[in-house]
Design a protein around this motif. Structure first.
Motif, mmCIF file in Angstrom:
data_model
loop_
_atom_site.group_PDB
_atom_site.id
_atom_site.type_symbol
_atom_site.label_atom_id
_atom_site.label_comp_id
_atom_site.label_asym_id
_atom_site.label_seq_id
_atom_site.Cartn_x
_atom_site.Cartn_y
_atom_site.Cartn_z
ATOM 1 N N TYR B 337 -16.060 17.404 72.182
ATOM 2 C CA TYR B 337 -15.700 17.061 70.801
ATOM 3 C C TYR B 337 -14.440 17.817 70.411
ATOM 4 O O TYR B 337 -14.043 18.783 71.047
ATOM 5 N N GLU B 372 -26.128 20.711 71.110
ATOM 6 C CA GLU B 372 -26.555 19.386 70.649
ATOM 7 C C GLU B 372 -27.808 19.477 69.779
ATOM 8 O O GLU B 372 -27.958 18.737 68.806
ATOM 9 N N ARG B 390 -21.322 12.470 65.712
ATOM 10 C CA ARG B 390 -20.528 12.510 66.946
ATOM 11 C C ARG B 390 -19.210 11.763 66.744
ATOM 12 O O ARG B 390 -18.155 12.218 67.153
ATOM 13 N N ARG B 391 -19.293 10.608 66.133
ATOM 14 C CA ARG B 391 -18.075 9.796 65.962
ATOM 15 C C ARG B 391 -17.039 10.512 65.092
ATOM 16 O O ARG B 391 -15.847 10.288 65.228
ATOM 17 N N LEU B 416 -21.128 5.809 73.069
ATOM 18 C CA LEU B 416 -21.947 5.856 71.859
ATOM 19 C C LEU B 416 -22.315 4.444 71.412
ATOM 20 O O LEU B 416 -23.473 4.157 71.106
ATOM 21 N N CYS B 442 -24.992 13.939 73.524
ATOM 22 C CA CYS B 442 -23.851 13.650 74.393
ATOM 23 C C CYS B 442 -23.651 14.783 75.398
ATOM 24 O O CYS B 442 -24.176 15.883 75.224
ATOM 25 N N ALA B 625 -23.401 9.465 76.772
ATOM 26 C CA ALA B 625 -24.220 9.502 75.559
ATOM 27 C C ALA B 625 -25.554 8.893 75.930
ATOM 28 O O ALA B 625 -25.609 7.939 76.707
#
Ligand SMILES: Cc1cc2nc3c(=O)[nH]c(=O)nc-3n(C[C@H](O)[C@H](O)[C@H](O)COP(=O)(O)OP(=O)(O)OC[C@H]3O[C@@H](n4cnc5c(N)ncnc54)[C@H](O)[C@@H]3O)c2cc1C
Ligand code: SF4
Lengths: 330, 780
Positions: B337, B372, B390-391, B416, B442, B625
């Motif tokens: 990320y 996570e 996550r996005r 995802l 993820c 994912a």
């Protein structure tokens, strides 16, 4: 590689009398059925008998006979067969459920009912290699002076971990024994003593020849908890057999394995008879079980969990068997 | 450009091909080390320390030596040289010298005519040890006054890592929610099905040693044999037979391999060493018990603002890969990320237990799990969907992370989308009956370490191709196929580049006498590096073939190509030349052709300049994912995994069949760690050292796994490919824990999530709820 097996001779008698005679011969002999318990223990150096008496040659040991009065199962009947025999499944669901829950398919093809009843007790300090046990200090069960599980005590707490015994005890089965003194019959519940070093109430040459179960239909079931769903001994296993009259319990037998050095019939269930299976009753059984089980640190899974889960399984079985009984009344 | 995916022109079927050695394996023809012809070989056995920590006062082997049938006995006296995988941390002897540091450490070894004699000989060895206090956990090893395992490591700290990137304090200050979690992950083991074994032969006439072993890294084994036996490298030959699984268990030279060679030399003959399952577990080198304290900052809409993470690893008694593991654990906080600030403190601690090492997902798994899990909890607290969180934090490739890791391709967004849709997340999450839940997480992993451990200036990979008069192409590679399918990958890479069916390619792998050196099967480097080298070699060979074919056909080489095994013009249908004829033409005046292909990671891919900055650096990250669906039994604490949806960005699937296999394998291994796998030591004794007590899941415990391949086409990967064997592992456990939280609102802080731990958590939750529902006055 695996550690080498100690040296031994193998005999293969064709008749019960010959087997018992060989079993009584001096020098140390062991009956060998499927070998799925014994050979593992031999390889780990837990015992070193001079003679193994292979029971595979005794034809009648492989028989299952069903009459109106009883089911008679030869002690050499495999668990795979118990798991698939339609008559056994229909008459004694707990026995079938217990057989299916043992080890894995490969083991069940070899493993026998007799061997399962006579399997050794288990402990994480005992079921280890010779190197391991020596390095850790030989314990009582291996002939040493101390118990690593309960060092202040003088007894062995190794847990009986066979799956079939509780089912047979709940189903009120009787074992037929052939021994040097002749033949006798013992209730399966009386085969055992609460001692991890000497849990079998049998002499060394005593041979279980068959198991008999009463044929009258009772509702029965077996549940077992374990870390994974195959290849795993019970952390706790519970069998329940019951009968009802007009929705009330007229008979109840609850037997447990995996928590004590012997499989045992839960006591004081008489107080539950004559009542409908409801939350209160289930709670009482839960308490009875929690009070009577004695799990010790013989497994890597904490003993406290085994206590709780034994009670949870008993409760679940009674609830589901009781419910199906109620349904069939309605 | 050679990186372009072959697309529809591929001569291999789109679904992929079965592994080229698959039939040998399923028919039992494949020979593993213990199956090798060993008639006449002596039986090797190892005497192991019964105590966890102590000084060797006396080791007397005279009686064992005198026993009839004993041919050789070796002890620490016979090897004064340490070994180890990291040049900076070789602190282990193949047989203990002076001190023993864990129960089961090899102390002496015998070679005898049979197993019984060898066992009797071991019993005759007299070992006297003065016991020292042993430290079986990190707290005791780090406590003031703890006895040191290694004099040069104060506090029993093998390595402390302190990295700060960005401004964490500022990051946390801008967060709307800052939360912390302490997560404990049990030590696990590879539990590869083939137990360890080695067959060594020493020829006193030529003073040469031939070693066949279960190794994933024949080159490192070769190096350590030369070092410990003080032999010239050229006198040693290392061969890798079929290997029954590695997962990192065999990514460094292991003590029993060196000991087997020592015995063979002492016996001047052949020695077969087969370890028991217990000894295989004791040899260990797997994922350490890890305590993670993690803190994250999140804005109200789910943007990460900062991460702070402290990791303590219980490393065992010797260095092994420890420094790399503790560096990976911090480095791979990055690269998944976009995080503005990251602080990492890692401590690798010496303890009196079997040494840990590398294991699938090396270094990344336990920290990723903690990260996570905490992210999921915080998303719940903020009322945000975990996918949305996550996005909100995706990277944009190409980019470099704060710690200078290059991210050249990034398919996480697609991953995802795929699993969100496939699992029916939007319609189902939150609408499942009590006791059932969905969770997601993820993960990512490197495609080979951009800087190899033994930096020699050589290319990262070399592949040779031999083309002979019979038209056969033999690919020679040192890459160790340990079941992951690397030889098949090489065959496909060569076949596709040449434009011939895969059947024309034969792969010879893992024999130092014939195949080029390779660093081995670790850090998921083979497809990326060896694959690129194979393509390079094939392109060179193809050039020679096209020149020869052009000459023969009277065509301009520019206009020729080979398709489906035929050389012909790309412009018009002309006469064609078969591959065999082209090969014959190419051999005129030249004879047998051997070409070489190489691959080298450019320096800019080799990580930051900070200390330890090379660890984590790679040419390409895989991204995954996954969604896990569970049912939890509240009465027994048992978790049943109902289904798993996993999407992995592997760049490009060179062999989709094998890619799926690797993805499923990773998920399954993650499931084992999540649910039941755990080593357990009782006063330092390995109580788990059998496949009965060390619970790997069986087929009955295994859910349907739906694997989706995402292809981001990496600019540098072979045909655009990246790694595919490790990236999916680390996501399973956190997805499972999130699913359990969804099912029953319990937070599990420990792995594995065994039934007893679930019960404990349920009891704690009930207690919490009781307290909440009590009127305030009663609470006291
Ligand atoms: C990996 C693994 C997992 C296992 N999991 C389970 C499990 O989940 N549940 C479970 O119950 N068991 C389990 N077992 C133990 C074992 O497989 C079973 O208990 C099996 O039923 C034993 O039967 P057998 O015929 O193989 O006995 P053997 O191994 O042949 O004999 C066991 C003992 O009984 C004695 N014996 C055998 N037959 C007779 C007889 N007729 N009369 C008197 N004595 C006799 C033998 O002398 C020996 O002492 C497991 C074993 C392994 C290796
Ligand atoms: S309970 Fe005690 S005596 Fe019995 S096997 Fe275990 S450690 Fe030994």
């Amino acid at each position: 590689m695996t550690a080498p097996l100690p040296p031994f001779r193998v005999l293969r008698p064709q008749a019960i009398e010959a087997a018992v005679a060989a079993g009584a011969a001096p020098g140390g002999a062991r009956y060998l059925a499927g070998g799925t318990d014994l050979l593992v223990n031999l390889r780990r150096g837990l015992l070193a008998p001079a003679v193994l008496i292979d029971l595979g040659g005794i034809a009648e040991f492989a028989d299952i006979r069903c009459t109106d009065q009883r089911t008679r199962i030869g002690s050499g009947v495999t668990l795979a067969r118990l798991a698939t025999d339609p008559a056994v499944g229909a008459r004694h669901p707990a026995l079938r459920a217990a057989a299916v829950a043992v080890a894995a398919p490969g083991h069940r093809n070899l493993a026998t009912i007799g061997g399962n009843l006579c399997a050794d007790t288990r402990c994480i300090y005992y079921n280890q290699s010779e190197w391991w046990r020596r390095a850790n200090g030989i314990c009582l069960k291996s002939g040493g002076e101390i118990c690593h599980v309960a060092p202040e005590g003088k007894r062995c707490h190794a847990a009986f971990s066979g799956d079939l015994a509780p089912a047979l005890i709940a189903l009120d089965a009787v074992a037929e024994i052939a021994g040097p003194g002749g033949r006798r019959r013992i209730a399966c519940a009386d085969l055992y003593a609460e001692d991890g070093r000497a849990h079998l109430q049998l002499g060394g040459a005593d041979l279980i020849t068959a198991i008999e179960l009463p044929a009258e239909p009772v509702r029965s079931g077996y549940l077992k908890e374990r870390v994974r769903q195959a290849f795993d001994f019970p952390l706790a296993g519970v069998a329940v057999a019951l009968a009802t009259e007009t929705g009330r319990l007229s008979m109840l037998r609850v037997a447990i394995t995996g928590t004590n050095s012997r499989p045992f019939l839960v006591e004081n269930t008489a107080a539950l008879l004559g009542r409908a299976v409801d939350e209160e009753l289930l709670g009482q059984l839960d308490k009875l079980v929690q009070k009577q089980v004695r799990p010790m640190r013989t497994t890597l899974t904490p003993a406290g969990y085994r206590r709780i889960v034994a009670a949870a399984l008993a409760r679940r079985l009674l609830a589901s068997l009781g419910a199906s009984a109620a349904a069939s009344v309605a | 450009m050679h990186n372009a995916p072959p697309g529809r022109r591929r001569p291999t079927p789109a679904a992929g091909v079965p592994l080229i050695d698959g039939i040998d394996k399923v028919t039992g023809r494949a020979r593993y080390t213990a199956d090798l012809e060993h008639r006449g070989a002596l039986v090797g056995r190892i005497l192991r320390s019964p105590v966890g920590h102590g000084e060797i006062l006396r080791l007397d082997v005279t009686r064992a030596r005198r026993l009839e049938g004993v041919v050789a006995v070796v002890t620490g006296e016979d090897c004064r040289h340490t070994y180890g995988v990291l040049p900076v941390a070789m602190n282990e002897y193949p047989l203990a010298r002076g001190k023993v540091r864990y129960r089961g450490e090899p102390v002496a070894a015998v070679a005898a005519i049979d197993a019984e004699t060898a066992a009797r000989a071991l019993a005759l060895i007299e070992l006297e040890v003065r016991e020292l206090p042993a430290h079986y956990d990190t707290a005791s090893a780090r406590a003031p006054g703890a006895v040191l395992l290694h004099e040069d490591r104060p506090g029993n700290i093998e390595r402390a890592v302190h990295h700060v990137f960005g401004d964490p304090a500022a990051g946390f200050a801008t967060a709307d929610l800052v939360r912390e979690a302490c997560i404990d992950c049990a030590e696990v083991n590879h539990a590869q099905i083939e137990p360890h074994a080695a067959l060594a032969e020493y020829d006193p006439q030529t003073a040469r040693l031939t070693m066949q072993s279960v190794s994933q890294v024949t080159f490192y084994l070769h190096l350590m044999l030369a070092r410990c036996l003080q032999m010239e490298e050229s006198r040693i030959r290392v061969i890798k037979p079929f290997v029954g699984g590695g997962f990192g268990a065999r990514v460094e030279a292991l003590n029993f391999e060196i000991v087997t060679a020592m015995l063979a030399r002492a016996a001047e003959g052949r020695v077969l060493m087969e370890l028991t399952r217990e000894e295989t577990f004791i040899t260990h080198r797997a994922r350490p018990q890890t305590s993670v304290r993690i803190k994250l900052g999140l804005t109200r809409d789910g943007r990460l603002t900062a991460c702070e993470c402290e990791v303590v690893q219980r490393g065992g008694a010797y260095a092994g890969y420890g420094i790399i593991t503790i560096l990976y654990a911090g480095a791979l906080l990055h690269g998944l990320y976009d995080i503005p600030a990251v602080k990492y403190d890692g401590y690798r601690v010496y303890t009196n237990l079997p040494p840990c090492g590398a294991m699938r997902g090396h270094g990344s798994v336990d920290t990723r799990h903690a990260f996570e899990v905490l992210l999921d909890r915080m998303a719940r607290e903020l009322g945000l969907d975990p996918f949305a969180v996550r996005r909100r934090n995706l990277l944009v490739a190409p980019t470099r992370t704060l710690n200078e890791l290059a991210v050249n391709s990034y398919g996480l967004a697609d991953c995802l989308d795929r699993v969100e849709e496939a699992s029916g997340w939007r319609g189902r999450r939150g609408h499942l009956p009590r006791g059932k839940g969905l969770g997601m997480a993820c993960s990512h992993y490197v495609s080979g370490a951009a800087k190899p451990i033994h930096w020699t200036g050589e290319p990262h990979a070399v592949v040779n191709l031999k083309l002979d008069w019979d038209g056969s192409v033999t690919a020679l590679t040192g890459a160790a196929d340990i079941g992951q399918g690397s030889s098949t990958m090489v065959a496909i890479a060569v076949a596709e580049t040449l434009g011939v069916p895969i059947e024309r390619i034969r792969v010879v792998a893992g024999d130092s006498a014939t195949t080029p050196k390779d660093n081995g099967a670790y850090s998921s480097r083979i497809t990326f590096m060896v694959g690129n080298a194979a393509i390079d070699a094939a392109r060179r060979l193809k050039k020679l073939l096209i020149a020869a074919a052009a000459h023969k056909l009277g065509e301009d080489p520019e206009n020729l190509d080979c398709l489906g095994g035929l050389f012909g013009s790309t412009r018009a249908t002309q006469t064609t030349l078969s591959f065999a004829d082209a090969a014959k033409a190419a051999l005129v005046n030249e004879g047998t052709l051997t070409v070489k292909g190489t691959f080298t990671c450019p320096p800019e891919a080799q990580g930051g300049k900070h200390k330890g900055g090379a660890v984590g650096s790679t040419m390409g990250f895989s991204y995954g994912a996954q969604v896990v669906e569970v049912s939890v039994d509240e009465a027994t604490g048992r978790i049943v995994v109902e289904r798993v949806w996993i999407a992995l960005d592997c760049g490009f699937a060179i062999n989709p069949l094998a890619v799926r296999g690797q993805i499923e394998g990773s998920v399954w291994m993650g499931m084992g760690q999540a649910l039941m796998e755990e080593t357990r030591y009782l006063d330092g004794m390995p109580a788990h050292a059998s496949l009965l007590e060390y619970h790997v899941p069986t087929s009955v415990d295994s859910p349907p796994i739906e694997a989706y391949i995402v292809e981001s086409i990496d600019p540098n990967g072979p045909f655009g490919a990246k790694e595919t064997s490790e990236g999916a592992l680390a996501g399973f456990a956190p997805a499972l824990i999130a699913a359990v939280a969804d099912a029953l609102d319990v937070d599990l802080d420990q792995l594995p999530a065994t039934p007893d731990r679930v019960m404990d958590a349920l009891v704690a939750r009930r207690r919490r709820q009781r307290l909440q529902h009590q009127p305030a006055g009663d609470a006291k």
